[in-house]
Design an enzyme around this catalytic site. Sequence first.
Site, PDB file in Angstrom:
ATOM      1  N   ASP A 279       0.869  -1.185   0.000  1.00 21.15           N
ATOM      2  CA  ASP A 279       0.000   0.000   0.000  1.00 21.15           C
ATOM      3  C   ASP A 279       0.902   1.230   0.000  1.00 21.15           C
ATOM      4  O   ASP A 279       2.126   1.107  -0.093  1.00 21.15           O
ATOM      5  CB  ASP A 279      -0.953  -0.010   1.214  1.00 21.15           C
ATOM      6  CG  ASP A 279      -2.299   0.647   0.879  1.00 21.15           C
ATOM      7  OD1 ASP A 279      -2.291   1.817   0.461  1.00 21.15           O
ATOM      8  OD2 ASP A 279      -3.334  -0.017   1.030  1.00 21.15           O
TER       9      ASP A 279
ATOM     10  N   HIS B 284      -2.843   3.191  -4.698  1.00 26.56           N
ATOM     11  CA  HIS B 284      -2.242   2.786  -3.421  1.00 26.56           C
ATOM     12  C   HIS B 284      -0.813   2.287  -3.662  1.00 26.56           C
ATOM     13  O   HIS B 284      -0.401   1.271  -3.109  1.00 26.56           O
ATOM     14  CB  HIS B 284      -3.093   1.711  -2.732  1.00 26.56           C
ATOM     15  CG  HIS B 284      -4.339   2.275  -2.077  1.00 26.56           C
ATOM     16  ND1 HIS B 284      -4.289   2.981  -0.899  1.00 26.56           N
ATOM     17  CD2 HIS B 284      -5.643   2.232  -2.449  1.00 26.56           C
ATOM     18  CE1 HIS B 284      -5.538   3.345  -0.568  1.00 26.56           C
ATOM     19  NE2 HIS B 284      -6.366   2.916  -1.489  1.00 26.56           N
TER      20      HIS B 284
ATOM     21  N   GLU C 125      -9.859   2.913  -5.049  1.00 25.02           N
ATOM     22  CA  GLU C 125      -9.516   4.304  -4.759  1.00 25.02           C
ATOM     23  C   GLU C 125      -8.380   4.841  -5.635  1.00 25.02           C
ATOM     24  O   GLU C 125      -7.384   5.346  -5.134  1.00 25.02           O
ATOM     25  CB  GLU C 125      -9.143   4.444  -3.268  1.00 25.02           C
ATOM     26  CG  GLU C 125     -10.251   3.986  -2.347  1.00 25.02           C
ATOM     27  CD  GLU C 125      -9.906   4.113  -0.859  1.00 25.02           C
ATOM     28  OE1 GLU C 125     -10.815   4.467  -0.095  1.00 25.02           O
ATOM     29  OE2 GLU C 125      -8.752   3.858  -0.474  1.00 25.02           O
TER      30      GLU C 125
END
Length: 766
Positions: free
Chosen positions: A199, A271, A339
């Site tokens: 991440d 990410h 995202e």
Amino acid sequence: MNRLFAAIAVSLSLVSLVLAQAGEINVVPKPRSIILGTGKFGLRKDTKIVVRDEKGKLSANLLNEHLFKKYGFKLKIVNKPEKVNAINFWPIALDKSGGYPDEIKREKYSLTVQSESIQIGGTYTGDFYAIQTLMQMLPAQFAKEAFLPAVTIVDSPRFSYRGMHLDVSRHFQPVEFVKKFIDQMAQYKFNNFHWHLTDDQGWRIEIKKYPKLTEVGSQRPETMLERNFAPYKGDGIPHGGFYTQEQIKEVVAYAKARYITVVPEIELPGHASAALAAHPELGKGCAVADYKFEVKKTWGIFKEVFCPTEETFKFLEDVLDETIKLFPDSPYIHIGGDEVLKDFWKESAFVQELKKRENLKDEHEVQSYFVQRIEKFVNSKGKKIIGWDEILEGGIAPTATIMSWRGMNGGIEAAKAKHDVIMTPNDFVYFDYGQGDPEFEPLNIGSYVPLQKVYSFDPVPPELTTDEGKYVIGGQANIWTEYLKTPQSIEYMAFPRMLALSEVLWSKKEDRNYQNFYERMLAALPRLDKQGVNFRIPEPIDVGGFLLNETEAYAFEVRPPLPGAKVYFTKDGSTPTENSPEAPQKISVFPVGDEVVTIKTIVVLPSGRKSSVYAATFMRGKMLEAMTVENPKEGVKFNLVVPDNESQNRSGETKTILLNQFAMLADLKKDLGVQYDGYFKIPADGVYQFQIESTWDTTLVIAGKKIIDESGTSANVKRNAILPLKAGLHPISLRYNHRGGDSTFRFRWGLKGQGLRQAYGSEFVH
Ligand code: TNX
């Protein structure tokens, strides 16, 4: 009496319950079929385990390991039939092709306890689950004999994918803890461990071909202190760590021995800050050439993204190739996909060119193109991809399994399109979300998912037909670790919510009964305690806000949630300690006039471990009636006063109460006053808590009652007030007087005892 805290409250109805359910088999998750017999079996040190084949031997050894851990002895294993004082592992007939007969699912088992002997029938996996059940049935103490009630259990799971996720990127966790977590998963019959390995804040898997990924990408100089986003404050403590390939193999083998598949996640295309910090060349085709990529120290969504160049795809294929080899038993590779901010792609000449060449309409389709190229590669290695529900945007990858996290809508859409779905909706199974009153709980990411909410989760939503529902292969809880630094803090968030989820995923839907579960959950806690698990200690009282009428008293039961636990309490609002009085079995409350009485309790376990504070607040009176407003418009009226520069004074309407909307008008570091007037939308009758976090002076008036009125200093302070309100619109007036320096002004609200959250502009009208 008006028990306002009803609806989705923690409401334990402690009153009617007695400890442990008589005649119940206290096993979690509840087995499919339990038929109680008569009599009991006494397990002794000279009880024998009877095996008839190699499979039986493996299962017998496993049982012995468990017995040794629990009681400190092992039983003798024999291979000739014994009728008395024996535990028998029965072989399961194999069909001719070497597989198991159709009617016997791999995970099914039977467990029969009679007074002379115990019979266990199942595959290897079935035996394993039978042993988990048996170990939960055995009493904690052994004195000459351990008794088991006579019973016939036939058990098999509702869903084939029963998952727990753990984010080790935000905070790295040692191998030893990962194994302990896997042990707990096995105990509650989970079979998939989703290991979130990469991440923005850290790359945690060794990739031999790209050593910089871990050299650079696994380290960050520090982490944001608590929740100090703006102004940013760091903790000054370097954080790092990664798993070598040897360690990964060790964890995978450990899990396999417990019938758990480890599903690795390599996040792409977003990410990706940690990977890009190590290999900036993979982002440069999209970001400006001198962009400084770094391993992130804060949380959220960042615009750092892999650029869809051939160099990037080559890199990702190499990474996935090594990853796939480390997880030979997982049919899946999780490729993230959540995202993704598309700013860099929009600005990139390279991506605009790519769009033309590949006929891609927008950046969503670029993401889809990205994921589908990766999918083809993963498929070519004989594996399938899982992606977060965002990968539905811009066209779903043809063979992808969807993990639905933003509620269940993504999962519903995917199931209708005949894709496999794993349900992990944030409002039911995000175990990083709070589970009690945020005033007392350890710092977490916010929101509110109490135990009962988890238990009410059903992975197959009513929107799906029976046939569509078959695409839901199971569910999973996710543990994101932004605010969870240690194994203890992770366990605190996971337990006992994981027990509720195990029952959701394993047991029959028709058998779901929260109170019955709650008792079995309590019975499981002493064992968890002995296993050194830092579970959240359940509330000993009904918590929340209570509204009494003019004359009534309230008396509530106090129930120590574990044998030997002590409950201490205060009635004056102070924080209880072991020096506070021990709570009686019943506490009576009688507020006088306008008095607000708060009972606070803590639980102390025999080990000395202390719970958070659990509070119940009582007041008298009526809920304030809502008002009708003609032609309400969204937002509030504001009035901004800048004493040193009156030309900056303004008044008008606005849809947000955030201060930064005035940043263009006035200097937020100088003196200013702002007042907002309007009506606040209360969704349901209840006792509400309001909180203003601010520097300097604030006033909050709701329904004509001034509930906060304080002058402060330059330090951030949180002020709380509670008010019983009927559903509907209530007049509200908020005032903030800033007197220089950094300004903070936040308005949060929620039902008393549940999560507080920031008020949105859309919750105001004027
Ligand atoms: C959203 S769930 C995320 C994570 C955060 C989490 C915090 C998902 C696919 N993305 O990156 O850690 O929220 O709750």
